[in-house]
Write a protein that holds these residues in place. Structure first.
Motif, mmCIF file in Angstrom:
data_model
loop_
_atom_site.group_PDB
_atom_site.id
_atom_site.type_symbol
_atom_site.label_atom_id
_atom_site.label_comp_id
_atom_site.label_asym_id
_atom_site.label_seq_id
_atom_site.Cartn_x
_atom_site.Cartn_y
_atom_site.Cartn_z
ATOM 1 N N GLN A 101 30.242 54.636 -2.674
ATOM 2 C CA GLN A 101 31.566 55.180 -2.397
ATOM 3 C C GLN A 101 32.074 54.605 -1.082
ATOM 4 O O GLN A 101 31.357 54.649 -0.077
ATOM 5 C CB GLN A 101 31.465 56.700 -2.285
ATOM 6 C CG GLN A 101 32.753 57.412 -2.536
ATOM 7 C CD GLN A 101 32.548 58.917 -2.792
ATOM 8 O OE1 GLN A 101 31.451 59.443 -2.620
ATOM 9 N NE2 GLN A 101 33.608 59.576 -3.189
ATOM 10 N N PHE A 114 36.942 49.053 -6.318
ATOM 11 C CA PHE A 114 35.876 49.961 -5.875
ATOM 12 C C PHE A 114 35.786 50.012 -4.350
ATOM 13 O O PHE A 114 35.112 50.871 -3.793
ATOM 14 C CB PHE A 114 34.527 49.583 -6.514
ATOM 15 C CG PHE A 114 33.813 48.417 -5.887
ATOM 16 C CD1 PHE A 114 34.234 47.118 -6.115
ATOM 17 C CD2 PHE A 114 32.689 48.621 -5.088
ATOM 18 C CE1 PHE A 114 33.568 46.036 -5.553
ATOM 19 C CE2 PHE A 114 32.020 47.546 -4.510
ATOM 20 C CZ PHE A 114 32.468 46.251 -4.751
ATOM 21 N N ASP A 117 39.417 52.613 -3.238
ATOM 22 C CA ASP A 117 39.657 54.011 -3.599
ATOM 23 C C ASP A 117 38.493 54.887 -3.127
ATOM 24 O O ASP A 117 37.434 54.938 -3.756
ATOM 25 C CB ASP A 117 39.812 54.108 -5.124
ATOM 26 C CG ASP A 117 40.102 55.523 -5.567
ATOM 27 O OD1 ASP A 117 40.143 56.432 -4.701
ATOM 28 O OD2 ASP A 117 40.286 55.732 -6.787
ATOM 29 N N GLU A 120 36.542 57.160 -5.531
ATOM 30 C CA GLU A 120 35.820 56.558 -6.654
ATOM 31 C C GLU A 120 34.322 56.443 -6.359
ATOM 32 O O GLU A 120 33.930 55.860 -5.352
ATOM 33 C CB GLU A 120 36.412 55.155 -6.887
ATOM 34 C CG GLU A 120 35.814 54.377 -8.018
ATOM 35 C CD GLU A 120 36.324 54.814 -9.384
ATOM 36 O OE1 GLU A 120 37.378 55.482 -9.442
ATOM 37 O OE2 GLU A 120 35.655 54.498 -10.373
ATOM 38 N N THR A 122 31.235 54.587 -7.641
ATOM 39 C CA THR A 122 30.878 53.484 -8.538
ATOM 40 C C THR A 122 29.379 53.524 -8.818
ATOM 41 O O THR A 122 28.580 53.466 -7.879
ATOM 42 C CB THR A 122 31.253 52.137 -7.880
ATOM 43 O OG1 THR A 122 32.652 52.161 -7.618
ATOM 44 C CG2 THR A 122 30.914 50.963 -8.761
ATOM 45 N N THR A 153 31.557 48.391 -11.706
ATOM 46 C CA THR A 153 32.918 48.794 -11.327
ATOM 47 C C THR A 153 33.797 48.817 -12.574
ATOM 48 O O THR A 153 33.469 48.210 -13.598
ATOM 49 C CB THR A 153 33.553 47.855 -10.271
ATOM 50 O OG1 THR A 153 34.254 46.809 -10.924
ATOM 51 C CG2 THR A 153 32.516 47.271 -9.318
ATOM 52 N N LYS A 154 34.933 49.494 -12.445
ATOM 53 C CA LYS A 154 35.845 49.589 -13.600
ATOM 54 C C LYS A 154 36.472 48.242 -13.917
ATOM 55 O O LYS A 154 37.064 48.044 -14.964
ATOM 56 C CB LYS A 154 36.928 50.625 -13.309
ATOM 57 C CG LYS A 154 36.377 52.040 -13.371
ATOM 58 C CD LYS A 154 37.461 53.045 -13.120
ATOM 59 C CE LYS A 154 36.910 54.450 -13.330
ATOM 60 N NZ LYS A 154 37.750 55.464 -12.687
#
Ligand code: HDD
Length: 731
Positions: A101, A114, A117, A120, A122, A153-154
């Motif tokens: 984070q 990542f 934010d 978030e 991860t 990560t997204k």
């Protein structure tokens, strides 16, 4: 209890699985196919239930086994193929799950989501490793440690494939196979295992002056960490951050452990290798199992693009650090490891890292070592994991959706739908389509390159010694001594006098005293000139003058960040404390000390002459955690010997107890003793001057020896303070 079968229990299991998946929301998107044998029948791989797993099919009770026996053949065939090739380097490793984070948005520098934010979390999977040893080798080998982090990560997987040392042995990836062949066991007899202390390694090093900075690190105590949880990590290369506006800065990555950076003594490392070769693996596993989740802060050193040529070293040279005094490390987020793998093979063994796995906002540089790595990692997985579909193995799957036109291959898991597998297409409406940068499409940083195509190296890479000297000068006296001892140990194991001589010559370029001290222990003269024959390290038609090392004037002489003396020393969390006791021990002392230590997060174990229970002075039974047979001082951080006349007297007679205390003393560990037990130290080695000198000092606490504890608060506080110091190296 009978086995429950039928739809109901199956349905319940499914519900449970779904519930678990929801709890592990992010992790479950890695789509693990988990298998638990609870309450299930034994089956073949085709799902046929097995009735007899004890006997093969025979022609008669005493007859030959029949080829027809598909149960036997399937089982044996699978077993025969259970092993995959171990990693060619970093074969010995262990891993854990967790999350990362970021503290505050880093959008100023990078568009990587990542890192922008702070809300978030991860998911990460981290694998720690040694480099040279095989899968079954000891955790405590003198070696660099791998510190590979996969961020799910997204926007796709990002791998920070790091080590616990900030530099590397070589500057160009073309030398990597030679380097690895040199450090691995020698090819004719496969000796020695997991050790650089042999001729081929030092032969290569003595001919490779660029390795000298890294040699300082691997000969320092950094190469024998107390725990994976207590070591730093470094991305080594300079990378790039790219922000939304396409602006780039250079970045070096650091992991800073919140427990501080600590090591063991070399002798201790060697004993641990026999007492518990899984020492680091067990330490990480147990810390996570008991909820003491290891944490690291992610640090970055940021260098603006315009400062690329500002320093006395080249940012693209992986044998150089950026001293923290020149560019401070900003701590930008935290990683916590909170879950052990469920299955070693599925996760730790099959995880595949690759420095080229980057996400938008992070980019690569022209470091020639990094450039070669970008080829090597995917290539090695093809043979290690059996084909091009290793990204489908659950641990390697991104949580970001994957859509492309890659198809088929060995062990393909995905069932691709549709009738197109090419791009461009109109049949599927053009999908999957390319993403614009604004839609998260990865765009490589536009870097101007105006150059001749050459095999060569920049002269800015040729200062091989200045930072080795910086490292050496930044060490405390005790650290310098350990480094000198390590070099002497390794070189004494080298049979060739010429190699030893060349090494001593190279060391004179780092520090005269270091070279002299090593030469003295080796019983050989110091020759001032580096004696590497240039013809080995330049191209066949190269001009030796162009390859001569240079020395650039350095802006700093010493860096505090390079010495472990300056690390965090305010916690004893997860430290292992041995309490030595025998029948007749003072139970109150034990329980008071235990609760004082537990309150600070340390772990205690009662070690006694025999396993089972001992009886306290008042007849109370106390559970023994280990006997002297299996316990050893090297597996603990500190020792407490409580009072109780009978207990103290019998420990004084016990050779293993005496050895335990002596080793703790010798390895610089905190020792606390109640009055009655204090004599234990005096019984030890009456002829040992170092020990008796120490004991005559008035301020023993300054050397980490706390006597007259009686487990009263004040004194247990002294003991706690001493344990937090980690070691008293100059005892
Ligand atoms: Fe490497 C594994 C770190 C240089 C080629 N490397 C590997 C691992 C780590 C590193 C941590 C283990 C990953 C895991 O746990 O699965 N390697 C580094 C660092 C380097 C470095 C920090 C220098 C800065 N490596 C390097 C070079 C090459 C390789 C120059 C080849 C040109 N490394 C490999 C490899 C490995 C590997 C052969 C073996 C297993 C694997 O990749 O997956 O491809």
């Amino acid at each position: 209890m009978g086995v429950k079968v039928g739809k109901t229990s199956g349905a319940r299991r499914d519900e449970k699985k779904i519930e678990k998946d929801i709890i592990n929301e992010k992790i479950s998107s890695l789509a693990y196919h988990t298998e638990s044998a609870a309450e299930e029948f034994l089956t073949t791989n085709q799902g046929t239930r097995i009735n007899d797993n004890q006997n093969s099919l025979k022609a008669g009770e005493r007859g030959p086994t029949l080829l027809e026996d598909f149960l036997l053949r399937e089982k044996i065939t699978h077993f025969d193929h259970e092993r995959i090739p171990e990693r060619v380097v970093h074969a010995r490793g262990t891993a854990a799950h967790g999350y990362f984070q970021v503290y505050e948005s880093m959008a100023k520098y990078t568009k990587a989501k990542f890192l922008t934010d702070p809300s978030e979390k991860t998911p990460v999977f981290v694998r720690f490793s040694t480099v040279a040893g095989s899968r079954g080798s000891s955790d405590l080998a003198r070696d660099a440690r791998g510190f590979a982090v996969k961020f799910y990560t997204k926007e796709g997987n990002y791998d920070l494939v790091a080590n616990n040392m900030p530099v590397f042995f070589i500057q160009d990836a073309i030398k990597f196979p030679d380097f690895v062949h040199a450090v691995k066991p020698e090819p004719h007899n496969e000796i020695p295992q997991a050790s650089s202390a042999h001729d081929t390694f030092w032969d290569f090093i003595s001919l490779t002056p660029e390795s000298m900075h890294m040699i300082m690190w691997v000969m320092s105590d950094r190469a024998i960490p107390r725990s994976f949880r207590m070591m730093e990590g470094f991305g080594v290369h300079t990378f790039r951050f790219i922000n939304e506006d396409g602006k780039s800065v250079f970045v070096k990555f650091h992991w800073k452990p919140l427990l501080g950076v600590h090591s063991v003594a070399w002798e201790e490392a060697q004993i641990i290798s026999s007492k518990d070769p899984d020492f680091h693996r067990r330490d990480l596993w147990e810390a996570i199992e008991t909820g003491a989740f290891p944490e690291w802060e992610l640090g970055v050193q940021i260098v603006p693009e315009e400062d690329e040529h500002k320093y006395e070293f080249d940012l693209l040279d992986p044998t150089k650090i950026i001293p923290e005094e020149l560019v401070p490390v900003q701590r930008i987020g935290k990683m916590t490891l909170n879950r052990n793998p469920s299955n070693f093979f599925a996760e730790t063994e099959q995880v595949a890292f690759h420095p080229g796995n980057v996400v938008p906002g992070i980019d690569l540089t022209n470091d020639p070592l990094l450039q070669g790595r970008l080829f090597s990692y995917i290539d090695t997985q093809l043979s290690r994991l059996g084909g091009p579909n290793f990204h489908e193995i659950p641990i390697n799957r991104p949580i970001a959706p994957v859509h492309n036109n890659q198809r088929d291959g060995h062990m393909r898991q995905t069932i691709n739908r549709g009738n197109t597998s090419y791009q461009p297409n109109t049949i599927e409406g053009g999908y999957p389509i390319q993403a614009k940068a604004a839609e998260g499409g990865f765009t490589s940083y536009t870097e101007r390159i105006d150059a001749n195509k050459i095999r060569g190296r920049s002269r800015s890479f040729f200062d091989h010694f200045s930072q080795a000297t910086l490292f050496y000068n930044s060490q405390s006296d005790a650290e310098k001594k350990h480094l000198t001892d390590a070099l002497s140990f390794e070189l004494e194991k080298v049979k060739s006098v010429e190699i030893r001589q060349r090494m001593v010559g190279l060391l004179t370029q780092v520090d005269e005293t270091l070279a002299t001290n090593v030469a003295n222990t080796l019983g050989m003269p110091v020759r001032k000139q580096p004696e590497y024959p240039m013809n080995h390290i330049i191209p066949a038609d190269g001009d030796p003058k162009e390859y001569q090392p240079i020395k650039v004037k350095q802006s700093i002489k010493k860096s505090d960040a390079l010495s472990m003396v300056n690390t965090i020393k305010n916690t004893i969390k997860t430290r292992q404390i041995a309490i030595l006791a025998a029948d007749g021990v003072d139970e109150a002392s034990i329980s008071q000390m235990r609760s004082a230590l537990a309150a600070e997060g340390a772990k205690t174990k009662i070690i006694a002459p025999k396993f089972g229970y001992i009886k306290s002075a008042t007849g109370k039974e106390i559970k023994v955690d280990q006997s002297f047979l299996t316990a050893a001082s090297v597996l603990f951080d500190a020792v407490y010997v409580p009072g109780g006349a009978k207990s103290s007297a019998s420990l004084k007679e016990n050779a293993r107890a005496l050895q335990f205390v002596y080793e703790a003393y010798k390895h610089g560990k905190a020792i606390a003793m109640d009055d009655e037990s204090a004599g234990l130290l005096r019984v030890l080695y009456p002829g040992n001057k170092m020990l008796s000198d120490t004991l005559q000092e008035t301020d023993l606490a300054a050397k980490g020896i706390i006597v007259n504890v009686h487990a009263k608060r004040a004194t247990s506080r002294d003991f706690i303070r001493a344990i937090a110091q980690h070691r008293f190296w100059d005892r």
